[in-house]
Write a protein that holds these residues in place. Structure first.
Motif, PDB file in Angstrom:
ATOM      1  N   VAL A   8     -37.684  75.780 -34.586  1.00  0.00           N
ATOM      2  CA  VAL A   8     -38.678  76.748 -35.038  1.00  0.00           C
ATOM      3  C   VAL A   8     -39.586  77.123 -33.863  1.00  0.00           C
ATOM      4  CG1 VAL A   8     -40.630  77.112 -36.607  1.00  0.00           C
ATOM      5  CG2 VAL A   8     -38.570  75.985 -37.431  1.00  0.00           C
ATOM      6  N   PHE A  54     -38.201  68.508 -43.358  1.00  0.00           N
ATOM      7  CA  PHE A  54     -37.842  69.790 -43.959  1.00  0.00           C
ATOM      8  C   PHE A  54     -36.343  69.938 -44.175  1.00  0.00           C
ATOM      9  CE2 PHE A  54     -41.977  70.734 -42.295  1.00  0.00           C
ATOM     10  CZ  PHE A  54     -42.512  71.543 -43.286  1.00  0.00           C
ATOM     11  N   ARG A  55     -35.580  69.503 -43.170  1.00  0.00           N
ATOM     12  CA  ARG A  55     -34.180  69.907 -43.180  1.00  0.00           C
ATOM     13  C   ARG A  55     -33.223  68.818 -43.662  1.00  0.00           C
ATOM     14  NH1 ARG A  55     -37.116  72.650 -39.922  1.00  0.00           N
ATOM     15  NH2 ARG A  55     -36.965  74.902 -40.014  1.00  0.00           N
ATOM     16  N   GLU A  91     -41.776  58.060 -41.390  1.00  0.00           N
ATOM     17  CA  GLU A  91     -41.991  56.650 -41.721  1.00  0.00           C
ATOM     18  C   GLU A  91     -43.296  56.408 -42.491  1.00  0.00           C
ATOM     19  OE1 GLU A  91     -40.039  54.485 -37.961  1.00  0.00           O
ATOM     20  OE2 GLU A  91     -40.702  56.567 -37.742  1.00  0.00           O
ATOM     21  N   ALA A 122     -40.271  57.414 -34.375  1.00  0.00           N
ATOM     22  CA  ALA A 122     -41.650  57.546 -33.899  1.00  0.00           C
ATOM     23  C   ALA A 122     -42.417  56.234 -34.049  1.00  0.00           C
ATOM     24  CB  ALA A 122     -42.348  58.661 -34.680  1.00  0.00           C
ATOM     25  N   ASN A 133     -36.236  60.948 -30.846  1.00  0.00           N
ATOM     26  CA  ASN A 133     -35.634  61.388 -32.110  1.00  0.00           C
ATOM     27  C   ASN A 133     -34.402  60.525 -32.357  1.00  0.00           C
ATOM     28  OD1 ASN A 133     -34.298  62.969 -34.188  1.00  0.00           O
ATOM     29  ND2 ASN A 133     -35.479  64.740 -33.491  1.00  0.00           N
ATOM     30  N   PRO A 134     -34.244  59.966 -33.553  1.00  0.00           N
ATOM     31  CA  PRO A 134     -33.055  59.145 -33.809  1.00  0.00           C
ATOM     32  C   PRO A 134     -31.762  59.962 -33.867  1.00  0.00           C
ATOM     33  CG  PRO A 134     -34.390  59.342 -35.803  1.00  0.00           C
ATOM     34  CD  PRO A 134     -35.161  59.995 -34.703  1.00  0.00           C
ATOM     35  N   GLY A 141     -39.853  63.830 -33.111  1.00  0.00           N
ATOM     36  CA  GLY A 141     -39.550  64.099 -34.512  1.00  0.00           C
ATOM     37  C   GLY A 141     -39.501  65.561 -34.901  1.00  0.00           C
ATOM     38  N   THR A 142     -38.971  66.382 -34.012  1.00  0.00           N
ATOM     39  CA  THR A 142     -38.784  67.788 -34.399  1.00  0.00           C
ATOM     40  C   THR A 142     -37.343  68.199 -34.132  1.00  0.00           C
ATOM     41  OG1 THR A 142     -39.481  70.081 -34.090  1.00  0.00           O
ATOM     42  CG2 THR A 142     -39.694  68.641 -32.166  1.00  0.00           C
ATOM     43  N   SER A 143     -36.808  69.022 -35.059  1.00  0.00           N
ATOM     44  CA  SER A 143     -35.451  69.523 -34.838  1.00  0.00           C
ATOM     45  C   SER A 143     -35.434  70.552 -33.711  1.00  0.00           C
ATOM     46  CB  SER A 143     -34.889  70.124 -36.129  1.00  0.00           C
ATOM     47  OG  SER A 143     -35.786  71.076 -36.649  1.00  0.00           O
ATOM     48  N   TRP A 192     -37.716  70.936 -48.794  1.00  0.00           N
ATOM     49  CA  TRP A 192     -37.268  72.216 -49.308  1.00  0.00           C
ATOM     50  C   TRP A 192     -36.059  72.085 -50.221  1.00  0.00           C
ATOM     51  CZ3 TRP A 192     -37.969  75.062 -44.015  1.00  0.00           C
ATOM     52  CH2 TRP A 192     -39.340  75.308 -43.836  1.00  0.00           C
ATOM     53  N   ALA A 216     -41.878  67.058 -38.205  1.00  0.00           N
ATOM     54  CA  ALA A 216     -41.864  66.324 -39.470  1.00  0.00           C
ATOM     55  C   ALA A 216     -41.404  64.873 -39.321  1.00  0.00           C
ATOM     56  CB  ALA A 216     -40.979  67.058 -40.476  1.00  0.00           C
ATOM     57  N   GLY A 217     -40.514  64.597 -38.340  1.00  0.00           N
ATOM     58  CA  GLY A 217     -40.033  63.229 -38.153  1.00  0.00           C
ATOM     59  C   GLY A 217     -41.144  62.256 -37.789  1.00  0.00           C
ATOM     60  N   GLN A 259     -46.679  70.423 -35.458  1.00  0.00           N
ATOM     61  CA  GLN A 259     -46.203  71.423 -36.422  1.00  0.00           C
ATOM     62  C   GLN A 259     -46.483  70.947 -37.848  1.00  0.00           C
ATOM     63  OE1 GLN A 259     -42.042  72.895 -35.117  1.00  0.00           O
ATOM     64  NE2 GLN A 259     -42.300  70.937 -34.107  1.00  0.00           N
ATOM     65  N   HIS A 295     -49.332  74.887 -37.462  1.00  0.00           N
ATOM     66  CA  HIS A 295     -48.921  75.461 -38.752  1.00  0.00           C
ATOM     67  C   HIS A 295     -49.975  75.260 -39.837  1.00  0.00           C
ATOM     68  CE1 HIS A 295     -44.429  75.219 -37.328  1.00  0.00           C
ATOM     69  NE2 HIS A 295     -45.124  76.174 -36.753  1.00  0.00           N
TER      70      HIS A 295
HETATM   71  P1  OAD Z   1     -37.311  69.176 -39.317  1.00  0.00           P
HETATM   72  O1  OAD Z   1     -37.165  68.657 -40.715  1.00  0.00           O
HETATM   73  O2  OAD Z   1     -36.588  70.416 -38.938  1.00  0.00           O
HETATM   74  O3  OAD Z   1     -36.860  68.062 -38.288  1.00  0.00           O
HETATM   75  C1  OAD Z   1     -37.276  66.730 -38.387  1.00  0.00           C
HETATM   76  C2  OAD Z   1     -36.726  65.990 -37.194  1.00  0.00           C
HETATM   77  O4  OAD Z   1     -37.244  64.666 -37.222  1.00  0.00           O
HETATM   78  C3  OAD Z   1     -35.203  65.874 -37.155  1.00  0.00           C
HETATM   79  O5  OAD Z   1     -34.728  66.218 -35.857  1.00  0.00           O
HETATM   80  C4  OAD Z   1     -34.954  64.375 -37.440  1.00  0.00           C
HETATM   81  O6  OAD Z   1     -33.797  63.863 -36.760  1.00  0.00           O
HETATM   82  C5  OAD Z   1     -36.219  63.757 -36.871  1.00  0.00           C
HETATM   83  N1  OAD Z   1     -36.597  62.462 -37.461  1.00  0.00           N
HETATM   84  C6  OAD Z   1     -36.328  61.988 -38.704  1.00  0.00           C
HETATM   85  N2  OAD Z   1     -36.890  60.787 -38.876  1.00  0.00           N
HETATM   86  C7  OAD Z   1     -37.544  60.482 -37.726  1.00  0.00           C
HETATM   87  C8  OAD Z   1     -38.339  59.379 -37.289  1.00  0.00           C
HETATM   88  N3  OAD Z   1     -38.586  58.354 -38.091  1.00  0.00           N
HETATM   89  N4  OAD Z   1     -38.848  59.410 -36.037  1.00  0.00           N
HETATM   90  C9  OAD Z   1     -38.617  60.472 -35.213  1.00  0.00           C
HETATM   91  N5  OAD Z   1     -37.871  61.544 -35.574  1.00  0.00           N
HETATM   92  C10 OAD Z   1     -37.348  61.552 -36.815  1.00  0.00           C
HETATM   93  O7  OAD Z   1     -38.872  69.329 -39.052  1.00  0.00           O
HETATM   94  P2  OAD Z   1     -39.649  70.165 -37.922  1.00  0.00           P
HETATM   95  O8  OAD Z   1     -38.903  70.188 -36.643  1.00  0.00           O
HETATM   96  O9  OAD Z   1     -41.044  69.658 -37.933  1.00  0.00           O
HETATM   97  O10 OAD Z   1     -42.813  75.172 -40.314  1.00  0.00           O
HETATM   98  O11 OAD Z   1     -39.644  71.608 -38.540  1.00  0.00           O
HETATM   99  C11 OAD Z   1     -40.360  72.585 -37.841  1.00  0.00           C
HETATM  100  C12 OAD Z   1     -41.001  73.568 -38.774  1.00  0.00           C
HETATM  101  O12 OAD Z   1     -39.987  74.092 -39.641  1.00  0.00           O
HETATM  102  C13 OAD Z   1     -42.001  72.995 -39.745  1.00  0.00           C
HETATM  103  O13 OAD Z   1     -43.272  72.811 -39.194  1.00  0.00           O
HETATM  104  C14 OAD Z   1     -42.031  74.076 -40.793  1.00  0.00           C
HETATM  105  C15 OAD Z   1     -40.570  74.495 -40.860  1.00  0.00           C
HETATM  106  O14 OAD Z   1     -40.365  75.858 -40.930  1.00  0.00           O
HETATM  107  C16 OAD Z   1     -43.680  75.759 -41.164  1.00  0.00           C
HETATM  108  O15 OAD Z   1     -43.889  75.335 -42.270  1.00  0.00           O
HETATM  109  C17 OAD Z   1     -44.385  76.961 -40.592  1.00  0.00           C
END
Ligand code: OAD
Length: 238
Positions: free
Chosen positions: A192, A32-33, A26, A228, A210-211, A187-189, A40, A21-22, A100, A118
């Motif tokens: 998942v 998501f989190r 921008e 990103a 990731n910041p 940009g992923t936590s 959410w 999602a990260g 994702q 996804h």
């Molecule tokens: P998260 O919301 O868990 O994590 C987003 C990440 O992006 C975090 O680690 C932030 O620090 C980072 N971030 C924020 N801004 C950023 C930027 N400008 N550049 C780079 N990174 C940045 O989202 P996901 O890891 O994508 O699944 O979540 C994984 C899955 O959880 C989603 O696909 C969703 C959810 O369950 C489904 O819907 C099946």
């Protein structure tokens, strides 16, 4: 910017970019989190983004997705998405995007062959296995639309809690992860699975962008603390 990482990009034969999602933050798509503004906030995903929730109140869940579809349709790919697509145009076949994200922004930036683990929020599919009468071009209007003959409902083509990932995309992503020599995790936590497991299954180098700290930092040969849209144009400039 770490010159060594740029060198890894220049010399890699095959790169996988695994985004979360990260990647789209921008562009104005909330992650998501993020507890204040996250996708959410005020929404219990484990209770609503499930097949059971859809079957018990399809109109309510359909409407929630319509709101998200409308807001995603208004945003644009950011310089990070565009840098990835431009690299792929300059180096055909050298970079595979595994995402994702369901927002379709990599695809709209022009990335070919995106493996969307996804699903894609802009698309629908049948809730039950389609019967002979089910024809997506002749739907009964409604929230959600349905087959005019048997009532089979349309549903968003995204992966819900408790559902399997699309098998073909996951297999292709696993094969790419196992054989690439560089993986950029953007940009992923990293919490998942199975998506996060791809970064642990690769034999190649792993670069985390990731910041903030993420659950995949320990898998990184390098961890770049930046966003990103700022890091990718520089990293993928060559
Ligand atoms: P998260 O919301 O868990 O994590 C987003 C990440 O992006 C975090 O680690 C932030 O620090 C980072 N971030 C924020 N801004 C950023 C930027 N400008 N550049 C780079 N990174 C940045 O989202 P996901 O890891 O994508 O699944 O979540 C994984 C899955 O959880 C989603 O696909 C969703 C959810 O369950 C489904 O819907 C099946």
């Amino acid at each position: 910017m770490n010159g060594e990482v740029r060198q890894w990009v220049r010399t890699a034969r095959h790169i996988v970019l695994l985004s979360g999602a990260g990647m789209s933050a921008e562009s104005g798509v909330p992650t998501f989190r993020d507890t204040q503004t996250g996708l959410w906030a005020n929404f219990r995903p484990e209770q609503l983004a499930t097949e059971a929730a859809y079957r018990s109140d399809p109109a309510m869940v359909w409407d929630w997705y319509q709101v998200r579809r409308d807001s995603i349709a208004k945003v644009q790919p950011n310089p990070g998405h565009r840098a990835v697509a431009a690299f792929q145009r300059r180096h055909p076949g050298r970079l595979t995007v595994v995402t994702q994200n369901v927002d379709g922004l990599h695809q709209r930036a022009g990335s070919p062959g995106v493996l969307a683990l996804h699903g894609n929020i802009a698309e629908d599919r049948w809730l039950d296995a389609p019967r002979a009468c089910c024809d997506a071009s002749r739907l009964r209007d409604g929230r959600p639309p349905a087959c005019s003959a048997c009532g089979n409902l349309r549903r968003p083509a995204v992966v819900w809690f408790g559902e399997m990932l699309p098998a073909a995309e996951l297999e292709a992503a696993e094969a790419a992860a196992q054989t690439c020599d560089l993986m950029l995790v953007v940009g992923t936590s990293g919490v998942v699975y199975p998506a996060a497991g791809l970064a642990r299954a690769t034999a190649g180098r792993v670069v985390v962008i990731n910041p903030e700290p993420s659950a995949l930092d320990d898998a990184g040969d390098a961890v770049l603390r930046g966003t990103a849209a700022t890091m990718l144009p520089e990293l993928l400039a060559g």
